[in-house]
Design a protein around this motif. Structure first.
Motif, PDB file in Angstrom:
ATOM      1  N   MET A 139       0.859  -1.172   0.000  1.00  0.00           N
ATOM      2  CA  MET A 139       0.000   0.000   0.000  1.00  0.00           C
ATOM      3  C   MET A 139       0.903   1.233   0.000  1.00  0.00           C
ATOM      4  N   ASN A 140       0.635   2.157  -0.903  1.00  0.00           N
ATOM      5  CA  ASN A 140       1.527   3.308  -1.086  1.00  0.00           C
ATOM      6  C   ASN A 140       1.284   4.452  -0.111  1.00  0.00           C
ATOM      7  N   ASN A 141       0.061   4.692   0.262  1.00  0.00           N
ATOM      8  CA  ASN A 141      -0.269   5.826   1.130  1.00  0.00           C
ATOM      9  C   ASN A 141      -0.852   5.286   2.439  1.00  0.00           C
ATOM     10  N   VAL A 142      -0.011   5.149   3.451  1.00  0.00           N
ATOM     11  CA  VAL A 142      -0.427   4.465   4.682  1.00  0.00           C
ATOM     12  C   VAL A 142      -0.621   5.399   5.878  1.00  0.00           C
ATOM     13  N   GLU A 143      -0.608   6.701   5.647  1.00  0.00           N
ATOM     14  CA  GLU A 143      -0.679   7.653   6.755  1.00  0.00           C
ATOM     15  C   GLU A 143      -1.885   7.427   7.669  1.00  0.00           C
ATOM     16  N   ASN A 144      -3.067   7.183   7.117  1.00  0.00           N
ATOM     17  CA  ASN A 144      -4.284   7.015   7.915  1.00  0.00           C
ATOM     18  C   ASN A 144      -4.737   5.563   8.015  1.00  0.00           C
ATOM     19  N   LEU A 145      -3.894   4.644   7.575  1.00  0.00           N
ATOM     20  CA  LEU A 145      -4.303   3.243   7.508  1.00  0.00           C
ATOM     21  C   LEU A 145      -4.681   2.676   8.873  1.00  0.00           C
TER      22      LEU A 145
END
Length: 164
Positions: A139-145
């Motif tokens: 997953m490339n964008n994990v800031e809010n995961l």
């Protein structure tokens, strides 16, 4: 006269070598261009899919392997993933996928894996592991995961809408 003959021969040899070097450089340049063109033609197109969680869309870059290719054939797919160990979500598929098992050692936030041949796993915490998986992607964008995966059971929709 002999001296002049040697000068003429010397000049001719130098000209021959010079022309030879110029032609050789042209051949090398043409060969390099052809090799670069072949590299461009054989570029691996990165396969990407999306995962929608709580209305947020996450991009997943898939591995170039048979497992990921077979997973994409199942899409679109909406599933309910359950929590395990407060660091991952999992779901058992009805069908088995091909496997290429390895032991990563370190699991990273956003790793998208297959455990066994039919258990999808999405990690939302980084940690060390001795388990073996087949990597599907990252997953490339994990800031809010972690926030989006905080409840015990979540719904995720995977779609093949980001390829190329």
């Amino acid at each position: 006269m002999i001296r002049n003959s040697f000068k003429i021969i010397f000049i001719l040899v130098c000209c021959f070598l010079l022309v030879s070097c110029i032609n050789n450089n042209t051949v090398n340049t043409d060969t390099e261009k052809m090799n670069n063109d072949l590299k461009d033609d054989n570029k691996v197109i990165e396969m990407k899919i999306s995962a929608t969680i709580n209305g947020n869309i996450y991009e997943i870059s898939l591995e170039d392997n048979d497992t990921s290719k077979k997973f994409v054939e199942l899409l679109p797919l909406t599933i309910q993933m359950d929590d395990l160990n407060q660091n991952e979500k999992y779901f058992y598929l009805d069908a088995a996928l091909p496997i290429q098992v390895y032991r990563p050692g370190n699991i990273e936030t956003g790793d998208f894996m297959l455990y066994g041949n039919n258990c999808l796993v999405l990690f939302y915490e980084s940690f060390q592991s001795s388990y073996s998986y087949t990597k599907l992607g990252t997953m490339n964008n994990v800031e809010n995961l972690k926030q989006d995966l905080s409840s015990n059971r979540i719904e995720i929709t995977f779609k093949n809408d980001l390829s190329q």
